[in-house]
Each structure stands twice: as C-alpha cells, then as structure tokens.
Design a protein around this motif. Structure first.
Motif, PDB file in Angstrom:
ATOM      1  N   LEU A  87      28.312  48.324  39.078  1.00 28.59           N
ATOM      2  CA  LEU A  87      29.443  48.745  38.254  1.00 28.59           C
ATOM      3  C   LEU A  87      29.854  47.582  37.357  1.00 28.59           C
ATOM      4  CD1 LEU A  87      31.534  50.591  40.975  1.00 28.59           C
ATOM      5  CD2 LEU A  87      30.057  51.599  39.256  1.00 28.59           C
ATOM      6  N   PRO A  88      30.558  47.839  36.253  1.00 33.07           N
ATOM      7  CA  PRO A  88      30.925  46.733  35.360  1.00 33.07           C
ATOM      8  C   PRO A  88      31.891  45.752  36.020  1.00 33.07           C
ATOM      9  CG  PRO A  88      31.942  48.780  34.646  1.00 33.07           C
ATOM     10  CD  PRO A  88      31.004  49.123  35.758  1.00 33.07           C
ATOM     11  N   LYS A  89      31.670  44.469  35.716  1.00 34.17           N
ATOM     12  CA  LYS A  89      32.576  43.465  36.279  1.00 34.17           C
ATOM     13  C   LYS A  89      33.798  43.327  35.381  1.00 34.17           C
ATOM     14  CE  LYS A  89      30.391  39.406  34.295  1.00 34.17           C
ATOM     15  NZ  LYS A  89      29.748  38.154  34.585  1.00 34.17           N
ATOM     16  N   LYS A  90      34.875  42.861  35.977  1.00 32.30           N
ATOM     17  CA  LYS A  90      36.146  42.728  35.277  1.00 32.30           C
ATOM     18  C   LYS A  90      36.486  41.251  35.185  1.00 32.30           C
ATOM     19  CE  LYS A  90      40.850  44.504  35.592  1.00 32.30           C
ATOM     20  NZ  LYS A  90      41.777  45.302  36.412  1.00 32.30           N
ATOM     21  N   GLN A  91      36.821  40.791  33.980  1.00 34.77           N
ATOM     22  CA  GLN A  91      37.192  39.398  33.773  1.00 34.77           C
ATOM     23  C   GLN A  91      38.654  39.335  33.365  1.00 34.77           C
ATOM     24  OE1 GLN A  91      34.413  38.141  30.778  1.00 34.77           O
ATOM     25  NE2 GLN A  91      33.032  37.303  32.315  1.00 34.77           N
ATOM     26  N   ILE A  92      39.399  38.462  34.019  1.00 35.81           N
ATOM     27  CA  ILE A  92      40.812  38.265  33.708  1.00 35.81           C
ATOM     28  C   ILE A  92      41.007  36.795  33.358  1.00 35.81           C
ATOM     29  CG2 ILE A  92      43.160  38.434  34.590  1.00 35.81           C
ATOM     30  CD1 ILE A  92      42.090  40.489  36.617  1.00 35.81           C
ATOM     31  N   LYS A 143      34.008  45.313  46.251  1.00 31.43           N
ATOM     32  CA  LYS A 143      34.657  44.453  45.253  1.00 31.43           C
ATOM     33  C   LYS A 143      34.730  43.040  45.813  1.00 31.43           C
ATOM     34  CE  LYS A 143      38.200  46.383  42.909  1.00 31.43           C
ATOM     35  NZ  LYS A 143      39.554  46.965  42.781  1.00 31.43           N
ATOM     36  N   SER A 144      34.345  42.052  45.005  1.00 29.86           N
ATOM     37  CA  SER A 144      34.434  40.665  45.449  1.00 29.86           C
ATOM     38  C   SER A 144      34.546  39.746  44.246  1.00 29.86           C
ATOM     39  CB  SER A 144      33.210  40.287  46.289  1.00 29.86           C
ATOM     40  OG  SER A 144      32.069  40.242  45.471  1.00 29.86           O
ATOM     41  N   PHE A 145      34.911  38.492  44.504  1.00 29.51           N
ATOM     42  CA  PHE A 145      35.015  37.497  43.451  1.00 29.51           C
ATOM     43  C   PHE A 145      33.665  36.865  43.152  1.00 29.51           C
ATOM     44  CE2 PHE A 145      39.432  37.337  45.109  1.00 29.51           C
ATOM     45  CZ  PHE A 145      40.032  37.849  43.972  1.00 29.51           C
ATOM     46  N   GLU A 146      32.706  37.006  44.063  1.00 25.22           N
ATOM     47  CA  GLU A 146      31.363  36.480  43.856  1.00 25.22           C
ATOM     48  C   GLU A 146      30.383  37.637  43.850  1.00 25.22           C
ATOM     49  OE1 GLU A 146      30.552  33.704  46.915  1.00 25.22           O
ATOM     50  OE2 GLU A 146      32.180  32.369  46.367  1.00 25.22           O
ATOM     51  N   GLN A 157      43.312  27.034  30.936  1.00 20.66           N
ATOM     52  CA  GLN A 157      42.883  28.416  31.076  1.00 20.66           C
ATOM     53  C   GLN A 157      42.055  28.566  32.345  1.00 20.66           C
ATOM     54  OE1 GLN A 157      40.904  29.566  27.468  1.00 20.66           O
ATOM     55  NE2 GLN A 157      42.827  30.240  26.553  1.00 20.66           N
ATOM     56  N   PHE A 158      42.336  29.648  33.062  1.00 21.09           N
ATOM     57  CA  PHE A 158      41.610  29.975  34.281  1.00 21.09           C
ATOM     58  C   PHE A 158      41.043  31.374  34.134  1.00 21.09           C
ATOM     59  CE2 PHE A 158      44.982  27.042  35.503  1.00 21.09           C
ATOM     60  CZ  PHE A 158      44.246  26.068  36.147  1.00 21.09           C
ATOM     61  N   GLU A 159      39.871  31.582  34.696  1.00 18.89           N
ATOM     62  CA  GLU A 159      39.209  32.877  34.597  1.00 18.89           C
ATOM     63  C   GLU A 159      38.926  33.426  35.987  1.00 18.89           C
ATOM     64  OE1 GLU A 159      35.562  34.645  32.014  1.00 18.89           O
ATOM     65  OE2 GLU A 159      35.183  32.818  33.135  1.00 18.89           O
ATOM     66  N   MET A 160      39.144  34.718  36.175  1.00 20.11           N
ATOM     67  CA  MET A 160      38.849  35.366  37.443  1.00 20.11           C
ATOM     68  C   MET A 160      37.896  36.534  37.159  1.00 20.11           C
ATOM     69  SD  MET A 160      41.428  36.930  40.316  1.00 20.11           S
ATOM     70  CE  MET A 160      42.198  38.087  39.226  1.00 20.11           C
ATOM     71  N   GLU A 161      36.768  36.554  37.854  1.00 21.19           N
ATOM     72  CA  GLU A 161      35.794  37.633  37.698  1.00 21.19           C
ATOM     73  C   GLU A 161      35.762  38.464  38.970  1.00 21.19           C
ATOM     74  OE1 GLU A 161      32.001  36.005  36.787  1.00 21.19           O
ATOM     75  OE2 GLU A 161      32.555  35.464  34.746  1.00 21.19           O
TER      76      GLU A 161
END
Length: 103
Positions: free
Chosen positions: A29-34, A10-13, A51-55
């Motif tokens: 695996l599917p990525k998760k966006q918050i 798991k990583s942010f990049e 707005q900020f996005e974290m993947e």
C-alpha cells in the motif's frame, strides 16, 4: 466453507516478512510521509528551524483458508508477531446459504 483474513500492517520501518503461508497474497500500500517543522529557538531566531520526517509504511496480507483451519492460521500469526507494527485484522467468511459475513 472458505474464509478470508485481511491483515493491514502499519509500521515506521519497511517490514520484510520472511516466509509466508500458502494461499497468501502480499499487497504493498502507499506509504505516508509527514513533515514537521520546529523552531530551534522560540525566542530569538525565527529563521532557524529544524525539519523532521516521519514515514509510515503499509502492507496488506490476504490469507484464504478453510474455516476449520482458521484457528491454525491465527496461531501462526501470534507466533510470528512482528515488533513495532500495528495490525488490523478483518475476517470474511461464507455461510452455508452463500452469504458473505464480516463480523
């Protein structure tokens, strides 16, 4: 006897793993966006927001190996440690009686 090592990365990049070991499968695996919404000024303009996005990117590595070569594979993982990632390692191995064990 054979052993199977499953590694969830798991990583942010998006990690590009270069050279893989023999008998290794890489499954995406599917990525998760918050999405986070924050007020710019909490006292005056409520309509003004940011707005900020974290993947979070995930990959699954499956390594199949003999049990006596298990230590070599784990040392290979330690040497090629990726920075900024979270690893979850799961072992499966088969005993002489044919039972599949997961410690």
């Amino acid at each position: 006897m054979t052993a199977k090592i499953c590694i969830v990365i798991k990583s942010f990049e998006n990690q590009r793993s270069g050279r893989l070991l023999l008998n290794t499968r890489k499954i995406g695996l599917p990525k998760k966006q918050i999405l986070y919404t924050v007020l710019r000024s909490p006292h005056i303009d409520k309509k003004s927001r940011e707005q900020f996005e974290m993947e979070i990117h995930k990959q699954l590595l499956v390594i199949e190996t003999e049990t006596h070569k298990l230590r070599e594979k784990l040392n290979w993982l330690k040497l090629h440690d990726l920075l900024g990632v979270q690893l979850k390692i799961i072992f499966y191995y088969q005993t002489r009686l044919g039972r599949v064990c997961k410690p």
